[in-house]
Design a protein around this motif. Structure first.
Motif, PDB file in Angstrom:
ATOM      1  N   THR A  14       0.823  -1.207   0.000  1.00 24.76           N
ATOM      2  CA  THR A  14       0.000   0.000   0.000  1.00 24.76           C
ATOM      3  C   THR A  14       0.859   1.261   0.000  1.00 24.76           C
ATOM      4  O   THR A  14       1.783   1.386   0.805  1.00 24.76           O
ATOM      5  N   LYS A  15       0.542   2.199  -0.894  1.00 25.23           N
ATOM      6  CA  LYS A  15       1.238   3.490  -0.919  1.00 25.23           C
ATOM      7  C   LYS A  15       0.694   4.373   0.188  1.00 25.23           C
ATOM      8  O   LYS A  15      -0.502   4.378   0.446  1.00 25.23           O
ATOM      9  N   GLN A  16       1.572   5.123   0.810  1.00 26.33           N
ATOM     10  CA  GLN A  16       1.141   6.020   1.878  1.00 26.33           C
ATOM     11  C   GLN A  16       1.588   7.439   1.601  1.00 26.33           C
ATOM     12  O   GLN A  16       2.572   7.657   0.925  1.00 26.33           O
ATOM     13  N   ASP A  17       0.825   8.387   2.141  1.00 26.31           N
ATOM     14  CA  ASP A  17       1.219   9.790   2.045  1.00 26.31           C
ATOM     15  C   ASP A  17       1.862  10.252   3.345  1.00 26.31           C
ATOM     16  O   ASP A  17       2.515  11.277   3.388  1.00 26.31           O
ATOM     17  N   THR A  18       1.674   9.457   4.415  1.00 28.15           N
ATOM     18  CA  THR A  18       2.195   9.820   5.729  1.00 28.15           C
ATOM     19  C   THR A  18       2.767   8.582   6.411  1.00 28.15           C
ATOM     20  O   THR A  18       2.173   7.506   6.344  1.00 28.15           O
ATOM     21  N   ALA A  19       3.917   8.745   7.051  1.00 23.84           N
ATOM     22  CA  ALA A  19       4.483   7.694   7.889  1.00 23.84           C
ATOM     23  C   ALA A  19       4.383   8.184   9.335  1.00 23.84           C
ATOM     24  O   ALA A  19       4.729   9.323   9.629  1.00 23.84           O
ATOM     25  N   GLU A  70       6.056  13.781  -5.288  1.00 28.31           N
ATOM     26  CA  GLU A  70       5.057  13.821  -4.214  1.00 28.31           C
ATOM     27  C   GLU A  70       5.669  14.294  -2.901  1.00 28.31           C
ATOM     28  O   GLU A  70       6.755  13.863  -2.533  1.00 28.31           O
ATOM     29  N   LEU A  71       4.930  15.158  -2.210  1.00 27.84           N
ATOM     30  CA  LEU A  71       5.330  15.601  -0.879  1.00 27.84           C
ATOM     31  C   LEU A  71       4.798  14.581   0.131  1.00 27.84           C
ATOM     32  O   LEU A  71       3.601  14.285   0.156  1.00 27.84           O
ATOM     33  N   LYS A  72       5.681  14.014   0.924  1.00 22.26           N
ATOM     34  CA  LYS A  72       5.303  13.018   1.922  1.00 22.26           C
ATOM     35  C   LYS A  72       5.544  13.586   3.314  1.00 22.26           C
ATOM     36  O   LYS A  72       6.372  14.470   3.509  1.00 22.26           O
ATOM     37  N   LYS A  73       4.801  13.050   4.285  1.00 19.83           N
ATOM     38  CA  LYS A  73       4.910  13.516   5.669  1.00 19.83           C
ATOM     39  C   LYS A  73       5.383  12.387   6.573  1.00 19.83           C
ATOM     40  O   LYS A  73       5.051  11.225   6.347  1.00 19.83           O
ATOM     41  N   ILE A  74       6.116  12.768   7.587  1.00 16.18           N
ATOM     42  CA  ILE A  74       6.517  11.839   8.641  1.00 16.18           C
ATOM     43  C   ILE A  74       6.095  12.480   9.961  1.00 16.18           C
ATOM     44  O   ILE A  74       6.392  13.644  10.207  1.00 16.18           O
ATOM     45  N   LEU A  75       5.393  11.724  10.781  1.00 22.76           N
ATOM     46  CA  LEU A  75       5.070  12.169  12.134  1.00 22.76           C
ATOM     47  C   LEU A  75       5.862  11.298  13.097  1.00 22.76           C
ATOM     48  O   LEU A  75       5.801  10.070  13.017  1.00 22.76           O
ATOM     49  N   VAL A  76       6.589  11.923  14.001  1.00 22.20           N
ATOM     50  CA  VAL A  76       7.309  11.196  15.044  1.00 22.20           C
ATOM     51  C   VAL A  76       6.607  11.514  16.356  1.00 22.20           C
ATOM     52  O   VAL A  76       6.566  12.678  16.775  1.00 22.20           O
ATOM     53  N   GLU A 103      -5.811  16.940  11.324  1.00 20.55           N
ATOM     54  CA  GLU A 103      -5.345  18.307  11.029  1.00 20.55           C
ATOM     55  C   GLU A 103      -4.512  18.381   9.751  1.00 20.55           C
ATOM     56  O   GLU A 103      -4.605  19.351   9.011  1.00 20.55           O
ATOM     57  N   ILE A 104      -3.681  17.376   9.519  1.00 19.75           N
ATOM     58  CA  ILE A 104      -2.798  17.416   8.346  1.00 19.75           C
ATOM     59  C   ILE A 104      -3.447  16.757   7.126  1.00 19.75           C
ATOM     60  O   ILE A 104      -2.813  16.626   6.089  1.00 19.75           O
ATOM     61  N   HIS A 105      -4.687  16.328   7.269  1.00 24.02           N
ATOM     62  CA  HIS A 105      -5.450  15.703   6.187  1.00 24.02           C
ATOM     63  C   HIS A 105      -4.756  14.460   5.628  1.00 24.02           C
ATOM     64  O   HIS A 105      -4.693  14.258   4.408  1.00 24.02           O
ATOM     65  N   ALA A 106      -4.232  13.646   6.521  1.00 21.59           N
ATOM     66  CA  ALA A 106      -3.603  12.389   6.110  1.00 21.59           C
ATOM     67  C   ALA A 106      -4.676  11.468   5.537  1.00 21.59           C
ATOM     68  O   ALA A 106      -5.824  11.486   5.989  1.00 21.59           O
ATOM     69  N   GLN A 107      -4.307  10.672   4.558  1.00 17.63           N
ATOM     70  CA  GLN A 107      -5.252   9.740   3.958  1.00 17.63           C
ATOM     71  C   GLN A 107      -4.808   8.297   4.127  1.00 17.63           C
ATOM     72  O   GLN A 107      -5.583   7.460   4.546  1.00 17.63           O
ATOM     73  N   ASN A 108      -3.575   7.998   3.774  1.00 14.50           N
ATOM     74  CA  ASN A 108      -3.027   6.649   3.883  1.00 14.50           C
ATOM     75  C   ASN A 108      -1.763   6.714   4.718  1.00 14.50           C
ATOM     76  O   ASN A 108      -0.754   7.279   4.292  1.00 14.50           O
ATOM     77  N   VAL A 109      -1.832   6.137   5.907  1.00 17.40           N
ATOM     78  CA  VAL A 109      -0.770   6.291   6.904  1.00 17.40           C
ATOM     79  C   VAL A 109      -0.151   4.940   7.230  1.00 17.40           C
ATOM     80  O   VAL A 109      -0.862   3.997   7.592  1.00 17.40           O
ATOM     81  N   LEU A 110       1.153   4.858   7.109  1.00 12.06           N
ATOM     82  CA  LEU A 110       1.876   3.670   7.537  1.00 12.06           C
ATOM     83  C   LEU A 110       2.304   3.904   8.981  1.00 12.06           C
ATOM     84  O   LEU A 110       2.990   4.883   9.281  1.00 12.06           O
TER      85      LEU A 110
END
Length: 185
Positions: A14-19, A70-76, A103-110
């Motif tokens: 699965t592709k993710q936009d946020t880790a 693509e701009l990707k996000k990482i949340l720690v 808040e960050i409008h994440a859709q697919n999160v690993l």
């Protein structure tokens, strides 16, 4: 699906936009690079070597990187150090993370955490799921201007024994609590 969250075990495809990374100080050294693209790995490693407070309970750090076009996000998400690294603190942090994902409008999160890569740590996976489900609850059931929240797909990278059972139990448990809050609210 509960609270517009769809939680599944990661299938490796699965592709993710946020880790999303739940991390305590001691677990940082067990972090595996395989859940991020190479550019994401570089950004995360640079952050972890420079930042010293990332592990404080409740600290959620937002990082971004380019993966091709693509701009990707990482949340720690900081989960403490030493004795603070407990299921209770993971649950608290997961509740905050649920709100941040909206808040960050994440859709697919690993979702990854070194502590849920061990077979015997089901109680940590359990705590993360409870925190995320309950933290995502909106107290707006009876509002006239209620907006339909976006669906967030969470894909958990885990090796916990009987992880599917943990997911099902939490879905049912959290669903019951949410129904109770809605009826009594």
């Amino acid at each position: 699906m509960l609270n517009n969250l769809n939680c599944k075990i990661y299938d490796g495809k699965t592709k993710q936009d946020t880790a999303l990374l739940f991390l305590c100080k001691e677990c940082a050294k067990f972090l595996q690079d395989d859940f991020l693209a190479k550019d994401g790995q570089k950004v995360l490693r640079a952050f972890l070597t420079q930042e010293q407070d990332f592990f404080k309970i409740g600290t959620i750090t937002k990082l971004t990187y380019m993966d091709g076009k693509e701009l990707k996000k990482i949340l720690v998400a900081g989960c403490g150090e030493g004795k603070e690294c407990s299921p209770t603190n993971f649950k608290k942090v997961a509740g905050s993370v649920a709100r941040t994902l909206k808040e960050i409008h994440a859709q697919n999160v690993l979702v990854a955490a070194p502590i849920i890569m061990k077979g015997k740590n089901a109680h940590y996976l359990d705590a993360i799921l409870q925190g995320i489900f309950l933290g995502a609850y909106n107290f707006d059931e009876f509002k006239s201007d209620r907006k339909k929240p976006e669906t967030i797909n969470l894909f958990f990278q885990t090796k916990v024994d009987k992880a599917k059972d943990v997911f099902e139990i939490n879905y049912n448990f959290s669903g019951t609590i949410i129904k109770t809050l809605t009826v009594s609210g």
